[in-house]
Design an enzyme around this catalytic site. Sequence first.
Site, PDB file in Angstrom:
ATOM      1  N   HIS A  67      36.247  35.726  77.225  1.00 54.96           N
ATOM      2  CA  HIS A  67      35.367  34.683  77.744  1.00 54.96           C
ATOM      3  C   HIS A  67      36.133  33.390  78.002  1.00 54.96           C
ATOM      4  O   HIS A  67      35.980  32.750  79.029  1.00 54.96           O
ATOM      5  CB  HIS A  67      34.315  34.334  76.661  1.00 54.96           C
ATOM      6  CG  HIS A  67      33.000  34.959  76.929  1.00 54.96           C
ATOM      7  ND1 HIS A  67      32.359  35.729  76.005  1.00 54.96           N
ATOM      8  CD2 HIS A  67      32.208  34.910  78.011  1.00 54.96           C
ATOM      9  CE1 HIS A  67      31.227  36.148  76.509  1.00 54.96           C
ATOM     10  NE2 HIS A  67      31.107  35.668  77.718  1.00 54.96           N
ATOM     11  N   CYS A  73      64.244  43.649  99.935  1.00 56.23           N
ATOM     12  CA  CYS A  73      63.363  43.856  98.781  1.00 56.23           C
ATOM     13  C   CYS A  73      64.073  43.540  97.464  1.00 56.23           C
ATOM     14  O   CYS A  73      63.516  43.740  96.396  1.00 56.23           O
ATOM     15  CB  CYS A  73      62.798  45.273  98.758  1.00 56.23           C
ATOM     16  SG  CYS A  73      64.055  46.528  98.510  1.00 56.23           S
TER      17      CYS A  73
HETATM   18  C1  PEP Z   1      68.064  46.268  94.658  1.00 56.39           C
HETATM   19  O1  PEP Z   1      69.038  46.863  94.215  1.00 56.39           O
HETATM   20  O2  PEP Z   1      68.130  45.155  95.213  1.00 56.39           O
HETATM   21  C2  PEP Z   1      66.719  46.849  94.508  1.00 56.39           C
HETATM   22  C3  PEP Z   1      65.672  46.296  95.100  1.00 56.39           C
HETATM   23  O3  PEP Z   1      66.585  47.932  93.708  1.00 56.39           O
HETATM   24  P1  PEP Z   1      66.616  47.849  92.104  1.00 56.39           P
HETATM   25  O4  PEP Z   1      66.639  46.399  91.724  1.00 56.39           O
HETATM   26  O5  PEP Z   1      65.421  48.569  91.640  1.00 56.39           O
HETATM   27  O6  PEP Z   1      67.884  48.551  91.792  1.00 56.39           O
END
Ligand code: PEP
Length: 556
Positions: A186, A486
């Site tokens: 809450h 990524c």
């Molecule tokens: C990377 O290596 O940048 C990646 C995104 O993979 P991980 O960090 O899972 O190795």
Amino acid sequence: METTLRGVGVSHGVAIGEVRHMGTAVLEPPAKQIAADEAEREQGRARQAVKAVAADLIARGQLAGGEAQHVLEAQAMIAEDPELMADVDRRIVVGSTAERGVYDAFAAYRELLAGAGEYMAGRVADLDDVRNRIVARLLGVPMPGVPDSDEPYVLIARDLAPADTALLDPALVLGFVTEEGGPTSHSAILARALGVPAVVALPGAGELAEGTVVAVDGSTGEIFVDPSEEKRAELQAAAAERKAALAASSGPGATSDGHKVPLLANVGGPADVPAAVEAGAEGVGLFRTEFLFLDDSRKAPSEEKQVEAYRKVLEAFPEGRVVVRVLDAGADKPLDFLTPADEPNPALGVRGLRSLLDHPEVLRTQLTALAKAAEGLPVYLEVMAPMVADRADAKAFADACRAAGLVAKFGAMVEIPSAALRARSILQEVEFLSLGTNDLAQYAFAADRQVGAVSRLQDPWQPALLDLISMAAEAARAEGKSCGVCGEAASDPLLACVLTGLGVTSLSMGAASIPYVRATLAKYTLAQCERAAAAARAADSAEEARIAAQAVLSGE
Ligand code: PEP
Ligand code: MG
């Protein structure tokens, strides 16, 4: 001296002020015997107190309105419960005072509730609150609850009862800290609704002396006791910056002149999806599926279990893009059933796609599970392989995807310098690239990700890393295909602008970074990002690259 306590931050922002404790002391009236002829008078007192408390709760409810009104009306009903009242009467007849009779009758009822399943046990706090109010009135002491104060304060409570939380005045309550509660309690829900910073689950909070100055950081869960002037200024500046970034940030990722750069989330499984959705992620740019495998390193999870987890993530982004990375085991993420035990240098050994090509059944099961999970969903599924070194790797992966009947785009991660150098060749086999800058830096600089002593070389601003990124992005542009980032590089707002300038087509990061990256990107044109990228690449060190990019973007 400044000390730091740590709980769970549940509502962002910083509150600095004096501590006031909630009056929640359990008022235990003395067990004194009354004479038989006093019983009627005591019963009358009890009845009157109950009536007054019920009326007060109803009045508070009317003032608060909405959901709080229902809760308070339910509490008023508890106060006037005829069975409870009959029990109080009986106790007075055998010698209890009104206050002791109420106290004991509620205690008996409390025990019943506590043992009657989770939902009823959850109502115990409401019952205690009603009892405290009646007993306080009978004893003629101040009502327990929100402290009386004309000055703003930081409220400290064991937990917050609905009757009090409904009436918290955001102008007076700067923030609050509770000893109990969790992110879905809450107190937490209310703090977010009120927009005041809050920290829950801090067991020592009750011991803070009344009037002590504290600084509450609702983002990190930290409480600074007697904070120095510098600490206060630092916290306030950080909070203002966070607030400004969030306020300025919504919608799809784009530069100020409308060049679109989708902002995607990195997730490890379904549990990370709500934060991604809340941050406005346009999809998932990296689903690290190995987290599903780490529970039991002796065998792969069953196809059904995998289908279930994949589907949950895919369903969260209808019509959005979800990039799933197949199992990346080995090196820092070893799995007994895949990773050779005797490698002298696991980061350079059989890991990522190499393990999967050695164990085609594991890859097949994963791809089949993905195909099943995506069935009938309007999602844009993309599947990529980690640690692709060359065209042969990319072909082997694309062949495996086709053999599993997967209807998706197939891609390759660029994590090994050879893949960046020969990106055009790899793109003959797959439809997109995704730069894993964490591993790409590790391999470009021969600097183990896990070794702190070489972290200087892991800095994603290193110009050599920017060169490799540029090569991959340029190759994708030439082939008319996409190339995202990524790795952690994407989550640095300034670097995100540089990556955009290098020609990267999407950025994927932890959900919490999305609003900041979105806000920064929206400040600059694509041409400015390109100039910043060129300036960073012309530098000779990570630090110089950062300064050069910053100078271009701030127009110096
Ligand atoms: C990377 O290596 O940048 C990646 C995104 O993979 P991980 O960090 O899972 O190795
Ligand atoms: Mg990697």
